[in-house]
Scaffold this active site. Structure first.
Site, mmCIF file in Angstrom:
data_model
loop_
_atom_site.group_PDB
_atom_site.id
_atom_site.type_symbol
_atom_site.label_atom_id
_atom_site.label_comp_id
_atom_site.label_asym_id
_atom_site.label_seq_id
_atom_site.Cartn_x
_atom_site.Cartn_y
_atom_site.Cartn_z
ATOM 1 N N SER A 293 0.821 -1.222 0.000
ATOM 2 C CA SER A 293 0.000 0.000 0.000
ATOM 3 C C SER A 293 0.854 1.271 0.000
ATOM 4 O O SER A 293 1.944 1.305 0.561
ATOM 5 C CB SER A 293 -0.881 0.026 1.256
ATOM 6 O OG SER A 293 -1.606 -1.156 1.372
ATOM 7 N N GLU B 7 -2.987 -14.590 1.909
ATOM 8 C CA GLU B 7 -3.200 -13.544 2.914
ATOM 9 C C GLU B 7 -4.668 -13.447 3.316
ATOM 10 O O GLU B 7 -4.994 -13.149 4.455
ATOM 11 C CB GLU B 7 -2.700 -12.193 2.359
ATOM 12 C CG GLU B 7 -2.808 -11.080 3.374
ATOM 13 C CD GLU B 7 -2.278 -9.740 2.893
ATOM 14 O OE1 GLU B 7 -1.488 -9.702 1.941
ATOM 15 O OE2 GLU B 7 -2.683 -8.725 3.494
ATOM 16 N N GLU C 270 -15.463 -3.937 0.495
ATOM 17 C CA GLU C 270 -16.218 -3.396 -0.646
ATOM 18 C C GLU C 270 -15.509 -3.758 -1.945
ATOM 19 O O GLU C 270 -16.123 -4.189 -2.923
ATOM 20 C CB GLU C 270 -16.324 -1.859 -0.549
ATOM 21 C CG GLU C 270 -17.169 -1.334 0.597
ATOM 22 C CD GLU C 270 -16.440 -1.375 1.942
ATOM 23 O OE1 GLU C 270 -15.243 -1.721 1.977
ATOM 24 O OE2 GLU C 270 -17.085 -1.070 2.968
HETATM 25 C C1 LIG Z 1 -4.467 -3.359 10.357
HETATM 26 C C2 LIG Z 1 -3.960 -3.093 8.963
HETATM 27 C C3 LIG Z 1 -2.740 -3.622 8.569
HETATM 28 C C4 LIG Z 1 -2.250 -3.347 7.279
HETATM 29 N N1 LIG Z 1 -1.014 -3.821 6.952
HETATM 30 C C5 LIG Z 1 -0.509 -3.580 5.726
HETATM 31 C C6 LIG Z 1 0.788 -4.035 5.373
HETATM 32 O O1 LIG Z 1 1.490 -4.652 6.178
HETATM 33 N N2 LIG Z 1 1.254 -3.750 4.143
HETATM 34 C C7 LIG Z 1 0.511 -3.067 3.227
HETATM 35 O O2 LIG Z 1 0.994 -2.882 2.117
HETATM 36 N N3 LIG Z 1 -0.708 -2.573 3.537
HETATM 37 C C8 LIG Z 1 -1.237 -2.814 4.772
HETATM 38 N N4 LIG Z 1 -2.485 -2.332 5.109
HETATM 39 C C9 LIG Z 1 -3.180 -1.460 4.163
HETATM 40 C C10 LIG Z 1 -4.441 -2.068 3.573
HETATM 41 O O3 LIG Z 1 -4.120 -3.036 2.606
HETATM 42 C C11 LIG Z 1 -5.240 -0.894 2.990
HETATM 43 O O4 LIG Z 1 -5.719 -0.136 4.096
HETATM 44 C C12 LIG Z 1 -6.409 -1.345 2.149
HETATM 45 O O5 LIG Z 1 -5.975 -1.973 0.979
HETATM 46 C C13 LIG Z 1 -7.311 -0.137 1.778
HETATM 47 O O6 LIG Z 1 -6.573 0.886 1.202
HETATM 48 P P1 LIG Z 1 -6.697 2.400 1.751
HETATM 49 O O7 LIG Z 1 -6.459 2.367 3.228
HETATM 50 O O8 LIG Z 1 -5.792 3.227 0.920
HETATM 51 O O9 LIG Z 1 -8.208 2.808 1.549
HETATM 52 P P2 LIG Z 1 -8.880 3.325 0.197
HETATM 53 O O10 LIG Z 1 -8.473 2.467 -0.927
HETATM 54 O O11 LIG Z 1 -8.620 4.791 0.086
HETATM 55 O O12 LIG Z 1 -10.405 3.094 0.506
HETATM 56 C C14 LIG Z 1 -11.167 4.000 1.330
HETATM 57 C C15 LIG Z 1 -12.612 3.529 1.318
HETATM 58 O O13 LIG Z 1 -13.141 3.625 -0.017
HETATM 59 C C16 LIG Z 1 -13.697 2.376 -0.419
HETATM 60 N N5 LIG Z 1 -13.427 2.108 -1.829
HETATM 61 C C17 LIG Z 1 -12.267 2.328 -2.498
HETATM 62 N N6 LIG Z 1 -12.402 1.933 -3.790
HETATM 63 C C18 LIG Z 1 -13.650 1.443 -3.925
HETATM 64 C C19 LIG Z 1 -14.367 0.852 -5.011
HETATM 65 N N7 LIG Z 1 -13.807 0.707 -6.225
HETATM 66 N N8 LIG Z 1 -15.645 0.457 -4.791
HETATM 67 C C20 LIG Z 1 -16.225 0.592 -3.559
HETATM 68 N N9 LIG Z 1 -15.580 1.145 -2.497
HETATM 69 C C21 LIG Z 1 -14.322 1.552 -2.666
HETATM 70 C C22 LIG Z 1 -12.954 1.335 0.419
HETATM 71 O O14 LIG Z 1 -13.720 0.160 0.579
HETATM 72 C C23 LIG Z 1 -12.769 2.070 1.746
HETATM 73 O O15 LIG Z 1 -13.915 1.930 2.559
HETATM 74 C C24 LIG Z 1 -2.993 -2.568 6.379
HETATM 75 C C25 LIG Z 1 -4.233 -2.036 6.784
HETATM 76 C C26 LIG Z 1 -4.722 -2.289 8.052
HETATM 77 C C27 LIG Z 1 -6.047 -1.686 8.467
#
Ligand SMILES: Cc1cc2nc3c(=O)[nH]c(=O)nc-3n(C[C@H](O)[C@H](O)[C@H](O)COP(=O)(O)OP(=O)(O)OC[C@H]3O[C@@H](n4cnc5c(N)ncnc54)[C@H](O)[C@@H]3O)c2cc1C
Length: 381
Positions: free
Chosen positions: A132, A249, A368
Site C-alpha cells: 500500500s 493472505e 467493498e
Molecule cells: C491493520 C492493517 C494492517 C495493514 N497492513 C498492511 C501491510 O502490512 N502492508 C501493506 O501494504 N498494507 C497494509 N495495510 C493497508 C491495507 O491493505 C489498505 O488499508 C487497504 O488496501 C485499503 O486501502 P486504503 O487504506 O488506501 O483505503 P482506500 O483504498 O482509500 O479506501 C477507502 C474507502 O473507499 C472504499 N473504496 C475504495 N475503492 C472502492 C471501489 N472501487 N468500490 C467501492 N468502495 C471503494 C474502500 O472500501 C474504503 O472503505 C494494512 C491495513 C490495516 C487496516
C-alpha cells in the site's frame, strides 16, 4: 471441544492439533504470555516465534531440504487455528510464514530459498509487506514506488504506508513499478523486491494508533540499491505474484479467528457463572454456527491452495464474510457480558477488540473492493 475440532476425522491432523495444544499449554505455563485478541497483528514476541520454530510449528509447508516440515497447507491450517484460538503472540513470524515462504517456494531463486527459508522455518526471520501507498490501497495498480535499472541491480524510490511490523522486521517485500504506467495495461510493469530494512536509504517512521500502540509504519525508500539477487520472481511479473500471495493472505483462519480468544473466554465465563437462559444460549449458538460454516469455507480454500489451484475469488469471499463475522462477534461478546461481573482478562480483550474492530474489514483489501473482485470472478461485471 471447540469449533476447531471439526474435521478431526483425519487422524494425522488430529494428532498435529493435539501436539500444538500441548505445546501451547506448556509454553504458556513456562513463559507466562497472556492470550490476546488480534495477536497475529499485535503480539510481537520473537522468543515465542523461535520456540514455536524449534517445536516444528513454523515453516510447516516449507520443504524439509530448507529446514521445514514439508507438510501440506491443511497441516499449516490446523497449526494456525490453534495458535489463533489460544491468542498466542505470533505476529513476529506471521507474514514471513504465511506469504513470504510460499512466494519464495514458487518464485524465489535457489539462493533466496537457501538463504531465507531455513530462517523462516526456525521462526527467526521476520518480514513486512510493502504494497500500500498513499493513494494506492484498494487501487493497488496506482502504486508509484519505482525501481530503475543500475549496475548489478535496481534503485528503489518511493513511500509505502501501513507497513505492519516494519520497525522490527528484517526485510520488506516491496511492490514497485519497473516500467512506466500504461493506462491500457494497468497491471503490467510491476516487480517485487526483497529489501533489507538496514539498507542505506530505508527510512522507517512509526504511525501510532489512537491507543498509543505501534504496529504500522510509513517506509520511505530513497534511491535504495537492491541487488539482482534480491529480485523476487521475474521482472514484470509482480502483479501476478502479488495476486497469488493475496490468496494466502486473505483466506486463512486469521480472517475468522482474530477474536476467538475473547469468544472462547466469554463462553467459558458464562458457563462457569451458570448463565443458561434461552437468549444467551441462542446468541452463543448463532455465533458458533456462523463460525463453523465460515471455517468450512476457509478450510475448503486451504484445500484448493493445497492442490495448487487458483482460489482468489473464494479467498476474497472468506475475507469478506469472515471479517464481518469478526466485527459482529465483538458486539455480541459485549452483549453477552451485559450485567455480568466481567473478569479483568476478558475486559482487556474486549477493549482491544473494540479498538481493532474497524481494522478487520480494511486490512488485506477492503471488503467493498473484494466484493467487486468476487462479482468479476462470477462474470457479473
Ligand atoms: C491493520 C492493517 C494492517 C495493514 N497492513 C498492511 C501491510 O502490512 N502492508 C501493506 O501494504 N498494507 C497494509 N495495510 C493497508 C491495507 O491493505 C489498505 O488499508 C487497504 O488496501 C485499503 O486501502 P486504503 O487504506 O488506501 O483505503 P482506500 O483504498 O482509500 O479506501 C477507502 C474507502 O473507499 C472504499 N473504496 C475504495 N475503492 C472502492 C471501489 N472501487 N468500490 C467501492 N468502495 C471503494 C474502500 O472500501 C474504503 O472503505 C494494512 C491495513 C490495516 C487496516
Amino acid at each position: 471441544m471447540t469449533p476447531c475440532d471439526l474435521n478431526a476425522q483425519d487422524a494425522e491432523l488430529a494428532e498435529l492439533r493435539a501436539s500444538v495444544r500441548c505445546f501451547l499449554t506448556d509454553d504458556r505455563e513456562q513463559h507466562g504470555w497472556v492470550p490476546a485478541v488480534d495477536a497475529w497483528l499485535a503480539g510481537w514476541d520473537e522468543e515465542f516465534s523461535q520456540r514455536l520454530g524449534a517445536a516444528g510449528f513454523t515453516g510447516v509447508t516449507i520443504p524439509q531440504q530448507y529446514g521445514g516440515r514439508g507438510l501440506s497447507h491443511l497441516h499449516r491450517y490446523v497449526v494456525t487455528e490453534e495458535l489463533l484460538a489460544a491468542g498466542a503472540p505470533v505476529a513476529a513470524h506471521w507474514i514471513a510464514d504465511r506469504q513470504v515462504a510460499p512466494a519464495l517456494i514458487t518464485y524465489g531463486t535457489e539462493d533466496q530459498r537457501a538463504r531465507l527459508l531455513p530462517r523462516i522455518a526456525a521462526g527467526s526471520f521476520y518480514s513486512a509487506i510493502g504494497m500500500s501507498e498513499h493513494g494506492a490501497g484498494s487501487d493497488l495498480a496506482a502504486v508509484k514506488t519505482k525501481a530503475t535499472r543500475t549496475d548489478g541491480g535496481w534503485l528503489l524510490s518511493g513511500t509505502k504506508v501501513w507497513t505492519s511490523g516494519a520497525h522490527h522486521a528484517h526485510q520488506v517485500v516491496v511492490l514497485a513499478r519497473t516500467e512506466p504506467a500504461d493506462p491500457k495495461r494497468r497491471h503490467a510493469g510491476f516487480s517485487q523486491f526483497l529489501v533489507s530494512c538496514d539498507r542505506p536509504g530505508v527510512l522507517i517512521e512509526p504511525i501510532i494508533l489512537m491507543s498509543g500502540a505501534h504496529h504500522f509504519n510509513e517506509v520511505t525508500f530513497d534511491q535504495v540499491f537492491v541487488a539482482d539477487a534480491d529480485v523476487l520472481g521475474d521482472i514484470g511479473n509482480g502483479w501476478h505474484q502479488v495476486t497469488a500471495e493475496l490468496s494466502f493472505e486473505r483466506s486463512g483462519p486469521e480472517r475468522i479467528l482474530s477474536t476467538a480468544p475473547l469468544l472462547l473466554a466469554v463462553v467459558r465465563a458464562l458457563q462457569n457463572g451458570g448463565v443458561s437462559d434461552d437468549r444467551t444460549l441462542s446468541d452463543v449458538g448463532d455465533l458458533l454456527a456462523h463460525l463453523i460454516s465460515l471455517r468450512q469455507l476457509s478450510f475448503s480454500v486451504a484445500r484448493t491452495l493445497n492442490d495448487g489451484r487458483d482460489a482468489s475469488n473464494r479467498a476474497a469471499l472468506v475475507k469478506d464474510l469472515g471479517t464481518q463475522f469478526e466485527a459482529e462477534s465483538v458486539r455480541v461478546a459485549a452483549q453477552l457480558l451485559e450485567g455480568q461481573c466481567t473478569p479483568p482478562d476478558i475486559d482487556t480483550m474486549l477493549r482491544t477488540a473494540w479498538l481493532h474492530k474497524p481494522m478487520f474489514t480494511l486490512r488485506g483489501g477492503t471488503n467493498e473492493v473484494l466484493r467487486g473482485l468476487v462479482a468479476r470472478g462470477m462474470g457479473l461485471r
